[in-house]
Scaffold this motif. Structure first.
Motif, PDB file in Angstrom:
ATOM      1  N   ALA A 273      33.925  40.635  41.949  1.00 23.95           N
ATOM      2  CA  ALA A 273      34.290  41.455  40.794  1.00 23.95           C
ATOM      3  C   ALA A 273      35.759  41.304  40.406  1.00 23.95           C
ATOM      4  O   ALA A 273      36.158  41.686  39.296  1.00 23.95           O
ATOM      5  N   LEU A 274      36.583  40.728  41.282  1.00 25.63           N
ATOM      6  CA  LEU A 274      37.983  40.470  40.928  1.00 25.63           C
ATOM      7  C   LEU A 274      38.082  39.510  39.757  1.00 25.63           C
ATOM      8  O   LEU A 274      39.086  39.498  39.035  1.00 25.63           O
ATOM      9  N   SER A 275      37.039  38.706  39.542  1.00 25.86           N
ATOM     10  CA  SER A 275      37.053  37.742  38.439  1.00 25.86           C
ATOM     11  C   SER A 275      36.791  38.407  37.093  1.00 25.86           C
ATOM     12  O   SER A 275      36.933  37.764  36.049  1.00 25.86           O
ATOM     13  N   ILE A 297      39.104  35.979  35.493  1.00 24.54           N
ATOM     14  CA  ILE A 297      38.937  34.687  36.150  1.00 24.54           C
ATOM     15  C   ILE A 297      39.934  33.647  35.663  1.00 24.54           C
ATOM     16  O   ILE A 297      40.378  32.793  36.425  1.00 24.54           O
ATOM     17  N   GLN A 298      40.332  33.709  34.400  1.00 29.12           N
ATOM     18  CA  GLN A 298      41.215  32.664  33.882  1.00 29.12           C
ATOM     19  C   GLN A 298      42.575  32.671  34.574  1.00 29.12           C
ATOM     20  O   GLN A 298      43.212  31.626  34.691  1.00 29.12           O
ATOM     21  N   LEU A 311      40.307  42.925  51.324  1.00 26.87           N
ATOM     22  CA  LEU A 311      39.498  44.069  51.738  1.00 26.87           C
ATOM     23  C   LEU A 311      39.973  45.356  51.070  1.00 26.87           C
ATOM     24  O   LEU A 311      39.158  46.226  50.717  1.00 26.87           O
ATOM     25  N   SER A 312      41.273  45.479  50.869  1.00 26.29           N
ATOM     26  CA  SER A 312      41.785  46.675  50.174  1.00 26.29           C
ATOM     27  C   SER A 312      41.351  46.683  48.716  1.00 26.29           C
ATOM     28  O   SER A 312      41.055  47.737  48.145  1.00 26.29           O
ATOM     29  N   TYR A 313      41.283  45.502  48.095  1.00 22.69           N
ATOM     30  CA  TYR A 313      40.787  45.410  46.722  1.00 22.69           C
ATOM     31  C   TYR A 313      39.298  45.760  46.651  1.00 22.69           C
ATOM     32  O   TYR A 313      38.845  46.449  45.731  1.00 22.69           O
TER      33      TYR A 313
END
Length: 381
Positions: A273-275, A297-298, A311-313
């Protein structure tokens, strides 16, 4: 035929035991599911933080222990083409990079594969991502302007008929440049453009044979952007309905809802989901850990995120955000979701199965059966 077509994306990861194990499996699943095409990404590294790519968090790391060991796409597609006489899948790169690869080389690679695959090549292309450019010394300034010139250069070379081409360009000037590979039976590979922002949508309308954005976005947004592309195509004197409305979906699927829930809650699925952009995160009431204006993502550099930070994210990611980043559910549940996308204009869906993020290798690999069921169901949309 109802006109809805499907493709299957392979991760092109190096694995233990046999270097083409996953490639052969993906080709077999695509054939069993009645897919029209098979796709290979163009990345020098992965989109998952390699710091958490280990068996402690996902089962498939036992089989593919290196998150960033990704095969070069044109070489890989050539290998697949040599084994494609029975399955007769179309072969696509999804998508190649307009900045890291000189467009003349891309034009040559695509035209070569088009001949060797007997006219089954699709050139997916986009501006690329920061992770595949900046760390390798490639200028990341003005990626959209660079893309615009790259795709115009490819078209100019393909249309040259072998005559020397001279063309002024800020990024890719041509001076008596010769491109003499002929078209295959009078045709070039289709160009599928991964466009999201307003300028890219306009470029897609002028040049693309298909619009090929990646997920996540919402069905209503998709139909609105499709209208922009068709308007740009009409303004360029093109038939707007000749542009195929396609999309790339990442999927989490299994035979039971309980297993899907386990995938959604896994460390690696939440890291994926960071993307998604900060805008997508905000829809779920959380701020992206990289800031309220992060593009997703870019501009993501996953290789710089250590395990503790990753892991914190992950702890900030709600299940609803994962379910917007991916299509998640049993095959029948995902087909219901896809019906809404079809109703908003999608006519070609390429899916990338990331179900192996499940902590247990057996369950992750077991998603293959659900994937075949999903592909077969998509053909009836």
């Amino acid at each position: 035929m109802n006109g809805f077509r499907t493709g299957l994306m392979d991760g092109a990861l190096h694995v233990r035991f046999a270097p083409d194990l996953l490639l052969r499996t993906t080709r077999q699943i695509a054939a069993a599911g009645g897919a029209d095409s098979m796709w290979i990404p163009d990345h020098l590294n992965g989109v998952f933080p390699s710091s958490i790519w280990n068996p402690k968090y996902l089962g498939v790391a036992k089989l593919a222990p290196r998150a960033d060991a990704i095969y070069e796409p044109w070489t890989t597609l050539g290998y697949i083409a040599a084994q494609n006489r029975i399955t007769r899948l179309r072969l696509g790169v999804g998508v190649t990079d307009a900045g890291r690869r000189n467009p003349a080389v891309t034009a040559q690679a695509a035209a070569t594969l088009h001949h060797l695959s007997r006219g089954r090549t699709i050139l997916g292309i986009g501006p690329g991502e920061r992770e595949g450019n900046e760390p390798y010394g490639v200028d990341w300034a003005k990626p959209v302007a660079r893309f615009d010139e790259a795709i115009a250069t490819i078209r100019a070379l393909w249309d040259s008929g072998g005559a020397p081409v001279t063309r002024e360009s800020q990024f890719f000037p041509l001076h008596d440049a010769v491109f003499d590979i002929p078209p295959h039976k009078g045709g070039w590979p289709e160009i599928w453009v991964a466009a999201h922002g307003p300028r890219m949508l306009g470029i897609a309308g002028r040049y693309a044979d298909a619009w090929f954005p990646s997920y996540p976005q919402q069905p209503k947004q998709y139909s609105q952007k499709l209208a922009v592309i068709r308007s740009a195509a009409e303004g360029a004197g093109r038939d707007p309905l000749a542009i195929t409305p396609a999309v790339l979906f990442f999927v989490l699927t299994a035979s039971s809802s309980a297993q899907v829930d386990e995938m959604v809650g896994s460390t690696t699925a939440r890291a994926f989901a960071l993307s998604a952009s900060a805008e997508v995160w905000a829809r779920h009431g959380v701020e992206h850990p990289m800031g309220p204006t992060f593009s997703g993502i870019q501009d993501l550099l996953p290789q710089t995120i250590d395990e503790h930070t990753a892991l914190s994210y992950v702890e900030r990611v709600p299940p609803s955000l994962v379910r917007e980043t991916c299509l998640a559910g049993t095959p029948s549940e995902i087909l219901d979701q896809l019906s809404e996308w079809r109703d908003h204009g999608v006519r070609y869906a390429v899916i990338a199965n990331i179900s192996p993020v499940h902590p247990k290798l057996r369950i992750g690999l077991g998603s293959s059966l659900s994937l075949v069921q999903l592909l077969r169901g998509m053909r009836r949309l």
